[in-house]
Design an enzyme around this catalytic site. Structure first.
Site, PDB file in Angstrom:
ATOM      1  N   HIS A  28      50.673  42.366  59.527  1.00  0.00           N
ATOM      2  CA  HIS A  28      52.038  43.025  59.410  1.00  0.00           C
ATOM      3  C   HIS A  28      53.102  41.908  58.877  1.00  0.00           C
ATOM      4  CE1 HIS A  28      55.781  43.181  61.520  1.00  0.00           C
ATOM      5  NE2 HIS A  28      56.006  44.431  61.310  1.00  0.00           N
ATOM      6  N   LYS A  34      34.342  24.120  24.045  1.00  0.00           N
ATOM      7  CA  LYS A  34      34.463  22.869  23.401  1.00  0.00           C
ATOM      8  C   LYS A  34      33.893  22.876  21.910  1.00  0.00           C
ATOM      9  CE  LYS A  34      33.887  19.449  26.240  1.00  0.00           C
ATOM     10  NZ  LYS A  34      35.348  18.669  26.246  1.00  0.00           N
ATOM     11  N   MET A  41      30.382  20.762  35.692  1.00  0.00           N
ATOM     12  CA  MET A  41      29.137  20.345  35.173  1.00  0.00           C
ATOM     13  C   MET A  41      29.564  18.961  34.574  1.00  0.00           C
ATOM     14  SD  MET A  41      28.159  23.813  33.178  1.00  0.00           S
ATOM     15  CE  MET A  41      29.814  23.835  32.301  1.00  0.00           C
ATOM     16  N   GLY A  76      35.284  19.644  35.362  1.00  0.00           N
ATOM     17  CA  GLY A  76      34.685  18.903  36.633  1.00  0.00           C
ATOM     18  C   GLY A  76      33.481  19.654  37.197  1.00  0.00           C
ATOM     19  N   ARG A 120      42.476  21.925  23.085  1.00  0.00           N
ATOM     20  CA  ARG A 120      42.465  23.277  23.893  1.00  0.00           C
ATOM     21  C   ARG A 120      43.745  23.744  24.158  1.00  0.00           C
ATOM     22  NH1 ARG A 120      39.623  19.615  27.723  1.00  0.00           N
ATOM     23  NH2 ARG A 120      41.000  17.951  27.234  1.00  0.00           N
ATOM     24  N   ARG A 152      27.918  16.189  26.069  1.00  0.00           N
ATOM     25  CA  ARG A 152      29.011  16.966  27.072  1.00  0.00           C
ATOM     26  C   ARG A 152      28.597  18.648  27.205  1.00  0.00           C
ATOM     27  NH1 ARG A 152      32.783  14.080  23.863  1.00  0.00           N
ATOM     28  NH2 ARG A 152      33.963  12.538  24.746  1.00  0.00           N
ATOM     29  N   TYR A 155      51.689  55.319  37.211  1.00  0.00           N
ATOM     30  CA  TYR A 155      52.489  54.069  37.604  1.00  0.00           C
ATOM     31  C   TYR A 155      51.777  53.539  38.698  1.00  0.00           C
ATOM     32  CZ  TYR A 155      53.611  57.206  41.937  1.00  0.00           C
ATOM     33  OH  TYR A 155      53.499  57.438  43.215  1.00  0.00           O
ATOM     34  N   CYS A 171      50.622  52.995  45.513  1.00  0.00           N
ATOM     35  CA  CYS A 171      51.878  52.360  46.321  1.00  0.00           C
ATOM     36  C   CYS A 171      51.159  51.384  47.206  1.00  0.00           C
ATOM     37  CB  CYS A 171      52.899  53.378  47.114  1.00  0.00           C
ATOM     38  SG  CYS A 171      52.068  54.475  48.079  1.00  0.00           S
ATOM     39  N   SER A 198      49.771  60.087  45.414  1.00  0.00           N
ATOM     40  CA  SER A 198      49.935  58.393  45.384  1.00  0.00           C
ATOM     41  C   SER A 198      49.098  57.818  46.302  1.00  0.00           C
ATOM     42  CB  SER A 198      51.497  58.009  45.944  1.00  0.00           C
ATOM     43  OG  SER A 198      51.677  56.737  45.866  1.00  0.00           O
TER      44      SER A 198
END
Length: 991
Positions: free
Chosen positions: A561, A127, A209, A207, A441, A198, A963, A942, A875
């Site tokens: 599962h 802020k 503080m 919300g 913001r 503030r 990967y 994986c 992997s």
């Protein structure tokens, strides 16, 4: 009460002067103000307030050289703006040295403030940094000053929760500069200046503080404000709001005590709304509110400087409040010094028909269209917009009412977008025809808007492609790629929510309750959509799971599962819904609501699931199809240009492979061959293989060879030119066997095998293991039952050769699961090579293939250098690696992980987001040791973590994997996460 859709939706984001939340504390603390006035708390358990020294005695009042009148409540400025600014900066530098701070403790903002402090949001908070930025841009920002996050850190940890006299002097001096710019005086009845105090951390914590507004009101100022504005009701309403806010936030008086008094007054006056109270009524409210202080053995401080001192301390203390701490834990917010405190002159939109207040986005947060999206009210305070007391007007109407103000506002939004390179969410107030920009913001937005805004901003030259990639969140893509409930903020939707479970697989599902696998299949054949509802699912349920619209279970966690299968198939799934009771035999379910009451539903009743939130809804809710726009392809092309890591998929069927390729997968990182066995015509063959005699087993293998070969051919065709990694059979054999309690299934199987049900039951029971996850599975199964591996290898390679003959570029990789010793891998590798040699000789042709292993046992990580001598790729099976490293059963974590998370023992569910401190270190060790032997060794992951954005960041930037592999429906999200990780990893794009 009428509330507009915008007030309920986008504008609920308002906070600060427009919308605030309060702690609900039981104990108030003793207030020990300056020598101007004593306000002594008489409670039994007193706590030292922010004006107490470490010894408990009051700090001597250190104030400005103001002329004081009427018990020292008022003062007047005595220095010019330019000279005071220079002097103030010099004094701040001295205080910085005296208090041993890295940065000056205070940073002014407003028209004459000059450049802000270095350190940005880390020091000024989000802020404060944005207010400074707007001031520097020349926008009309109500003046004020920011006390840094560094001061908060010192206040909470070193200053014994007091404001040092040196700092207090500079706060008062900074206040003088605000007085000069506003041409008003703090505490003056004739020309009053009111302040807001503030909080504002570097990362937004809406919300969590507290905020104090209308600071500077007292018995004299309220009369002067009424005379100055000609609006007594406004003045007394501001006073009563301040008494309540100050009492609750600063003195920790329960807010309910004030609300009770207000309700009593409204009842006595015969009105329903606060706005129906007259000025005289509000005077009475003020009197009663003061008595609330007295009931708590306190007196409201009339000294406005004391109000300011106590309020600053309260905001700093809020950083260490229970709510703020918990929020930081949940949101994984770490490494912040604290919150800044922003003290700012208040401006009022309720001073007549030339005043107003509102909020506007610089673009439509729902569609991304480049047009203002907001609302405003004439002659109103900010909270009126969100409270629904009056119906707000569309921002476009401001053009006809105040054209000059509207044009200035439009220019300001353009300036702010250019500055911040993003859509802005802007709060503004018009006071007597003058526009004030209160806050800006980056605006929150939906998935469709996020992609469009990112693409448009690049097109407009405001940001680069790399910056655009950072603007879209993973959840935005989730919204675009799954069916969704379009109106989750509407009253009708919220009223339909009965309970919640774990959001195991995203998407919206609506269907009729089906309690058995058979019922789902039967419904599917009739075209009836089903929600499969089970205590928990098993491999026997896969046909029903595949046919269902969504899955709901009473037990199971995020990697159960049901969760794993549902995510793989893109099925919405809610698991671990503990308020759900399933009576399969009775054909009904019972859901226990939050109030303890119960609702009963019969099989066939409609139910809706929100897999994104875990909500279970009554009835048939409206569902919107995936909202994929033309901008999405453009955006994803940029993602692929930027990312440094490949994204593969976990796919078990040609249909999965096709979906994954459509979603941009670079190949298959995990093809689980066992998933192909669960179709009804195949499961009987698998059971024949396991339970039959040698002749029956050989016959079953031949049939399974044909099934597997056909599947692999289809997958190779869909993945033409891309690698396909097939994991050999991994689960324990008993998972394929029927439950002995399923009498009909057992009888049919006994008939097929030519044996009695009794003998079959004994054989099935003999195969049960005490701990099957650590039993006969993976490579152990391949070593003890080599015929299965021989069949699978032959199926893979014959399918590859068939595909190549058909013109497909098939690239098979064969992966050995659950290796712990290099000797295990070597055994399986030799078996695979032997089968490959036979196949190639029989066919007179060969194809390239690789043999690698999964790293899912800690011992494999520790001996990776040995295994790398034999393997062609690694992997990570991160699910099993996590399970074995922690010693947690992933199927049973639901019984204790929620408690661990709430107590802070775990920061994340380790089966959802990778444990980088433990499991992550094993992964890094494996990479280092493996590539120490083979520098170009291909290494990927994986497990379920391959689709988790935070885990992907670790795999890409810290572990250096080649990967990640995830379910087909998570591929776009993993691609985005990989690109964002690459941007973060390149210094030229770092903020």
């Amino acid at each position: 009460m009428k509330v507009s859709s915008l007030a309920l939706g986008a504008m609920i984001l308002l906070h600060g002067h427009q919308h605030h939340h309060h702690h609900q504390f039981v104990n108030a603390f003793a207030v020990v103000p300056s020598h101007h006035q004593r306000v002594i708390g008489k409670q039994k358990h007193q706590r030292r307030g922010p004006t107490s020294s470490s010894t408990g005695s009051p700090i001597p009042f250190v104030g400005p050289t103001h002329t004081t009148t009427t018990t020292s409540l008022f003062f007047t400025a005595t220095s010019s703006s330019s000279s005071s600014s220079s002097s103030l900066n010099e004094d701040l530098q001295k205080v910085q040295t005296q208090l041993q701070l890295e940065y000056a403790p205070i940073s002014p903002f407003g028209k004459n403030a000059g450049p802000p402090l270095a350190g940005g949001k880390h020091i000024l908070g989000g802020k404060g940094a944005n207010l400074a930025e707007m001031s520097e841009l020349g926008l009309s920002v109500p003046p004020g000053f920011t006390i840094t996050t560094e001061c908060c850190d010192k206040y909470c940890n070193e200053w014994d929760q007091t404001l040092p006299p040196e700092l207090w002097n500079q706060i008062v001096a900074s206040l003088t500069a605000v007085e000069n710019e506003m041409n008003s005086q703090f505490g003056s009845p004739e020309n009053p200046l009111l302040l807001s105090v503030r909080s504002g951390a570097a990362i937004s914590m809406p919300g969590m503080m507290d905020t104090v507004l209308n600071l500077g009101m007292n018995d004299q100022v309220v009369e002067g404000l009424a005379d100055k504005t000609g609006n007594a009701r406004f003045a007394w309403d501001s006073y009563r709001r301040f008494l309540e806010m100050f009492g609750n936030v600063v003195l920790e008086i329960p807010r309910s005590l004030f609300e009770d008094e207000l309700d009593d007054i409204k009842y006595e006056k015969g009105v329903n709304e606060d706005t129906d109270l007259t000025a005289e009524d509000l005077k009475e409210v003020v009197g009663r509110f003061k008595k609330v202080y007295e009931t708590m053995d306190m007196t409201f401080p009339q000294d406005v400087l004391e109000q300011l001192r106590l309020s600053i301390g309260a905001v700093f203390k809020g950083w260490m409040g229970d709510r703020a701490i918990k929020y930081r834990e949940v949101e994984q917010i770490k490494g912040l010094l604290g919150t800044a405190v922003n003290c700012q002159a208040m401006v009022f939109g309720n001073m007549g028909d030339t005043s107003g207040t509102g909020v506007s986005f610089s673009r439509d947060p729902n569609t991304g269209s480049a047009e203002l999206f907001g609302e405003f009210l004439i002659n109103a305070q900010g909270e009126d917009v969100v409270a629904g007391i009056r119906t707000p007007r569309n921002i476009s109407e401001l053009k006809g009412i105040m054209p000059d103000v509207y044009e200035e506002f439009v220019r300001n939004t353009q300036i702010l977008e250019k500055k911040f390179g993003d859509m802005q969410d802007i709060e503004f107030t018009i006071q007597e025809g003058k526009l004030y920009m209160l806050q800006t913001r980056n605006g929150k937005r939906g998935g469709e808007a996020a992609v469009k805004i990112a693409v448009d901003l690049v097109g407009e030259g405001l940001i680069t492609k790399e910056q655009a990639v950072q603007k879209v969140l993973p959840e935005h893509l989730d919204q675009l790629l799954h069916p969704r409930f379009p109106d989750v903020e509407m009253k009708e939707y919220k009223n339909a929510v009965m309970t919640r479970g774990l959001p195991a697989s995203p998407g919206a599902a609506v269907g009729r309750i089906a309690l058995t696998n058979e019922q789902v299949v039967a419904n599917k054949e009739k075209g009836i959509p089903s929600i499969m509802v089970r205590d928990e699912t098993s491999p026997d349920d896969v046909e029903g799971m595949y046919s269902a619209e969504g899955i709901l279970t009473a037990r199971g966690g995020m990697t159960s599962h049901a969760a794993v299968v549902a995510r793989g198939w893109g099925k919405p799934c809610v698991c671990g819904c503990t308020s759900l009771s399933v009576d399969e035999h009775g054909g009904e379910i019972v859901i226990t609501l939050d109030d303890g009451s119960q609702k009963t539903f019969k099989e066939g009743d409609f139910l809706s699931l929100n897999g994104q939130t875990g909500e279970v809804l009554e009835g048939e809710q409206a569902v919107a199809p995936p909202a994929i726009t033309g901008n999405l392809k453009t955006f994803m092309d940029w993602v692929d240009e930027i990312r440094d890591i490949d994204v593969l998929t976990n796919a078990d069927t040609p249909a999965d492979a096709k979906e994954a390729r459509k979603n941009g997968a670079n190949g298959i990182g995990l093809c689980r061959s066992e998933h192909m066995f669960f179709k009804p015509e195949r499961i009987s063959k698998v059971r024949q293989l396991i339970l039959g005699d040698d002749k029956q087993a050989d016959a079953a293998l031949k049939d399974l060879l044909q099934f597997q070969r056909e599947d692999y051919e289809g997958i190779f065709k869909e993945m033409d030119g891309l690698p396909v990694t097939v994991r050999l059979l991994d689960p324990p054999l008993h998972e394929f066997l029927p439950s002995v309690k399923e009498s009909a299934v057992m009888a049919e199987l006994a008939k097929q095998l030519g044996t009695s049900v009794h003998e079959l039951t004994e054989k099935v029971e003999s195969m049960e293991e005490v701990n099957p996850m650590l039993g006969l599975r993976g490579c152990r199964l391949g070593i003890t039952r080599p015929s299965i591996i021989e069949m699978q290898t032959r199926a893979i390679l014959e399918a590859a050769l068939n595909a190549i003959e058909a013109g497909v570029d098939a690239r098979p990789d064969i992966m050995v699961p659950l290796v712990g010793k290099v000797e295990e891998f070597r055994n399986q590798k030799e078996l695979i090579q032997s089968v490959a040699k036979s196949v190639f000789e029989e066919r007179g042709k060969s194809c390239a293939y690789k043999i690698g292993t999964m790293i899912e046992i800690p011992r494999a990580a520790l001996t990776a250098h040995e295994i790398a001598e034999e393997a062609e790729f690694f992997s990570f099976g991160s699910n099993d690696l996590t399970q074995m490293t922690f010693g947690y059963s992933r199927d049973d974590v639901g019984s204790f992980v929620p408690s661990y998370l709430s107590k802070g023992i775990l920061q994340d569910d380790p089966f959802v987001t990778l444990d980088t401190e433990g499991v992550g270190q094993l992964i890094k060790m494996t990479v280092e040791r493996g590539r120490g032997i083979k520098p170009d060794l291909k290494i990927g992951v994986c497990g379920e973590h391959g689709g988790d954005p935070r885990s992907v960041r670790f795999f890409s930037n810290e572990a250096g994997l080649s990967y990640v592999s995830c379910s087909p429906f998570r591929v776009p999200i993993a691609r985005l996460a990989a690109a964002q990780a690459s941007v973060e990893n390149k210094s030229e794009f770092k903020p």
